[in-house]
Design an enzyme around this catalytic site. Structure first.
Site, PDB file in Angstrom:
ATOM      1  N   LYS A   1     -49.322 -37.327-105.385  1.00 27.75           N
ATOM      2  CA  LYS A   1     -50.554 -36.690-105.841  1.00 27.75           C
ATOM      3  C   LYS A   1     -50.764 -35.358-105.136  1.00 27.75           C
ATOM      4  O   LYS A   1     -51.130 -34.349-105.761  1.00 27.75           O
ATOM      5  CB  LYS A   1     -51.750 -37.605-105.569  1.00 27.75           C
ATOM      6  CG  LYS A   1     -53.068 -37.040-106.088  1.00 27.75           C
ATOM      7  CD  LYS A   1     -54.277 -37.718-105.514  1.00 27.75           C
ATOM      8  CE  LYS A   1     -54.634 -37.152-104.150  1.00 27.75           C
ATOM      9  NZ  LYS A   1     -56.048 -37.334-103.787  1.00 27.75           N
ATOM     10  N   ASN A   2     -50.536 -35.320-103.823  1.00 30.26           N
ATOM     11  CA  ASN A   2     -50.799 -34.112-103.051  1.00 30.26           C
ATOM     12  C   ASN A   2     -49.811 -32.992-103.341  1.00 30.26           C
ATOM     13  O   ASN A   2     -50.013 -31.855-102.905  1.00 30.26           O
ATOM     14  CB  ASN A   2     -50.795 -34.429-101.554  1.00 30.26           C
ATOM     15  CG  ASN A   2     -52.001 -35.247-101.130  1.00 30.26           C
ATOM     16  OD1 ASN A   2     -52.981 -35.343-101.873  1.00 30.26           O
ATOM     17  ND2 ASN A   2     -51.945 -35.844 -99.960  1.00 30.26           N
TER      18      ASN A   2
ATOM     19  N   CYS B   1     -65.581 -35.078-101.803  1.00 31.36           N
ATOM     20  CA  CYS B   1     -64.912 -35.683-100.650  1.00 31.36           C
ATOM     21  C   CYS B   1     -65.947 -36.218 -99.682  1.00 31.36           C
ATOM     22  O   CYS B   1     -66.937 -35.561 -99.391  1.00 31.36           O
ATOM     23  CB  CYS B   1     -64.030 -34.668 -99.940  1.00 31.36           C
ATOM     24  SG  CYS B   1     -63.061 -35.393 -98.630  1.00 31.36           S
TER      25      CYS B   1
ATOM     26  N   ARG C   1     -64.823 -30.134 -94.431  1.00 32.31           N
ATOM     27  CA  ARG C   1     -63.585 -29.513 -94.900  1.00 32.31           C
ATOM     28  C   ARG C   1     -63.875 -28.141 -95.512  1.00 32.31           C
ATOM     29  O   ARG C   1     -63.674 -27.921 -96.700  1.00 32.31           O
ATOM     30  CB  ARG C   1     -62.874 -30.429 -95.904  1.00 32.31           C
ATOM     31  CG  ARG C   1     -62.552 -31.794 -95.336  1.00 32.31           C
ATOM     32  CD  ARG C   1     -62.049 -32.776 -96.365  1.00 32.31           C
ATOM     33  NE  ARG C   1     -60.675 -32.502 -96.744  1.00 32.31           N
ATOM     34  CZ  ARG C   1     -59.955 -33.299 -97.541  1.00 32.31           C
ATOM     35  NH1 ARG C   1     -60.483 -34.405 -98.034  1.00 32.31           N
ATOM     36  NH2 ARG C   1     -58.724 -33.011 -97.850  1.00 32.31           N
TER      37      ARG C   1
ATOM     38  N   ASP D   1     -53.638 -39.008 -93.509  1.00 33.32           N
ATOM     39  CA  ASP D   1     -53.790 -39.836 -94.706  1.00 33.32           C
ATOM     40  C   ASP D   1     -53.220 -41.242 -94.540  1.00 33.32           C
ATOM     41  O   ASP D   1     -53.319 -42.061 -95.463  1.00 33.32           O
ATOM     42  CB  ASP D   1     -53.129 -39.157 -95.910  1.00 33.32           C
ATOM     43  CG  ASP D   1     -54.001 -38.057 -96.500  1.00 33.32           C
ATOM     44  OD1 ASP D   1     -55.171 -37.957 -96.112  1.00 33.32           O
ATOM     45  OD2 ASP D   1     -53.507 -37.293 -97.355  1.00 33.32           O
TER      46      ASP D   1
ATOM     47  N   ARG E   1     -57.793 -42.916-107.794  1.00 29.40           N
ATOM     48  CA  ARG E   1     -57.557 -41.486-107.571  1.00 29.40           C
ATOM     49  C   ARG E   1     -56.171 -41.226-107.005  1.00 29.40           C
ATOM     50  O   ARG E   1     -55.625 -40.138-107.199  1.00 29.40           O
ATOM     51  CB  ARG E   1     -58.602 -40.914-106.599  1.00 29.40           C
ATOM     52  CG  ARG E   1     -60.021 -40.819-107.144  1.00 29.40           C
ATOM     53  CD  ARG E   1     -60.925 -40.144-106.116  1.00 29.40           C
ATOM     54  NE  ARG E   1     -60.301 -38.905-105.653  1.00 29.40           N
ATOM     55  CZ  ARG E   1     -60.262 -38.508-104.387  1.00 29.40           C
ATOM     56  NH1 ARG E   1     -60.798 -39.265-103.436  1.00 29.40           N
ATOM     57  NH2 ARG E   1     -59.682 -37.370-104.063  1.00 29.40           N
TER      58      ARG E   1
END
Length: 429
Positions: free
Chosen positions: A22-23, A126, A131, A316, A408
């Site tokens: 995903k990233n 988020c 961030r 993560d 997600r």
């Protein structure tokens, strides 16, 4: 609202195919705005965040097509998406879309690089800290962009185009590196990014941009040099395997015991996490297809970790590792250095019987002999899967609520774990 029910106690045995990252997929999709030709992305995971970004790109005028399944493909085989940004009609990214996912803010880079202007809502979506985007915006200002904030929107203009510059980040930022890298590809002259993020997802984006005609050297190191070009063309690129999904399932095997081969992934993407798993007591070895993880029933040893930018231990994977340490034979200390407010899973793990106390930016985990199933609630993407890992080893049943967070970032999680022996089901309503 859906929830996931897990009956704990089963070992995991079998094969888990690892999806595209995903990233990596999100910045690659965003890069489609840099060209009027078609960008074909393969191995794109089927995730809620991917679908949301398709909506955001569509709002700009980007057309997309998704190919049907091919022989031999399964539900978790990555899809192929073709993105066509030849007819961009709007350089505004509205609040109602950007507020739902922070990564969507990255469209500011290709929009300003290709069209000289962008109006993008300040990001949201988020729950793990502020961030801020100040480093991203300062990088663009260094390249000649005029930045104003108006009514919650960032208004960016570069009437004379972007110019190459030295972008020196005061701290490592993956988002900032993505933005500077995309913008620099169409800037006039040479851009040097110092203290760049070294994450594999940055290198994957650079690889795709190079296929599109960009001139980039040093991606994957702390110094990236980009010689701007007048235009980029279409290309075909396959999304790299998801190292966070890889690490998550590796920790699930370490937690439950068993023997699982994680297919279509690469150990070098998360070497630090795999080394920690070996210290914990799991056996980790490379195979021609991926990584084999197994644990023969021996106890889990406590290990202290500190999250750091790549190649350090990934933030993560912090929540997943904390879940693993709840059953270690001793006390471990987990320090979070990347994001503030990323310990919201602590209280939910405590509902399962975990003993965890917070000490500033660290969590001290005292391992317990057993966890016991209970209703719990996901608070963010990585926290949600930490509850899955804990539930797999807990006695009795655990109901995990708000699993839209899982959707997600984890493709076909129930199917992948279920085929390896987990007693897991999704309950609708």
């Amino acid at each position: 609202m859906d929830r996931i029910r897990i009956k704990g106690g089963a070992e995991l045995n079998g094969v888990i195919p690892i999806s595209g990252a995903k990233n990596a997929a999100l910045p690659l999709m965003t890069a489609s705005l840099l060209t009027g030709e078609t960008l074909e992305l393969r191995n794109v995971p089927r995730l809620a965040d991917v679908n949301l970004l398709l909506r955001i790109l569509g709002n700009h005028g980007v057309d997309h097509t998704i190919t049907g399944k091919r022989p031999g493909q399964t539900a978790e085989t990555g899809q192929t998406i073709r993105l066509d940004a030849s007819s961009v009609i709007d350089t505004c990214a509205p609040y109602e879309l950007v507020s739902r996912m922070r990564a969507s803010f990255w469209v500011i880079a290709p929009l300003i690089a290709r069209f000289g202007e962008a109006r993008v809502s300040m990001p949201g979506g988020c729950a793990i800290g502020t961030r801020p985007v100040d480093l991203l915006l300062k990088a663009l200002e260094t390249m000649g962009v005029q930045i104003d904030v108006d009514g919650g929107y960032v208004v960016a203009k570069a009437a004379k185009g972007l110019r190459g510059a030295e972008v020196r980040f005061p701290k490592v930022t993956v988002s900032g590196t993505h933005v500077a890298l995309m913008a620099a590809t169409l800037a006039e002259g040479t851009t040097v990014i110092e203290n760049a993020a070294r994450e594999p997802e940055v290198a994957d984006l650079a690889s795709c941009l190079t296929k599109m005609g960009a001139k980039i050297e040093g991606a994957g190191t702390s110094r990236i040099v980009i010689d701007g070009v007048a235009r980029l063309h279409g290309a075909t690129h396959s999304v790299m395997p998801d190292r966070i999904e890889t690490g998550t399932y590796a920790m699930a095997v370490a937690m439950t015991g068993g023997d699982v081969v994680l297919e279509n992934t690469r150990a070098e993407y998360l070497q630090s996490a795999l080394e920690v798993l070996q210290q914990v007591g799991a056996s980790v070895e490379g195979t021609k297809d991926g990584i084999r993880v197994h644990r023969n029933g021996s106890g889990l040893r406590p290990v202290d970790v500190t999250t750091d930018p790549f190649p350090g231990f990934p933030t993560d994977l912090q929540a997943q590792f904390m879940a693993l340490m709840t059953k270690a034979e001793g006390t471990s200390r987990i320090r979070e250095t990347i994001f503030e407010n990323r310990f919201m899973h602590v209280q939910e793990l405590a509902r399962l019987g975990a003993r965890i106390r917070l000490d500033g930016d660290a969590a001290i985990v005292e391992g317990v002999e057993r966890l016991k199933g209970a209703p719990v609630m996901a608070t963010d993407l990585r926290a949600s899967v930490s509850l899955v890992i804990a539930a797999l080893a807990a006695e009795g049943e655990t109901d995990i609520h708000r699993v839209y967070h899982l959707d997600r970032g984890f493709e076909a999680l129930e199917a992948k774990l279920g085929r390896c022996g987990a007693q897991i089901e999704r309950i609708s309503g």
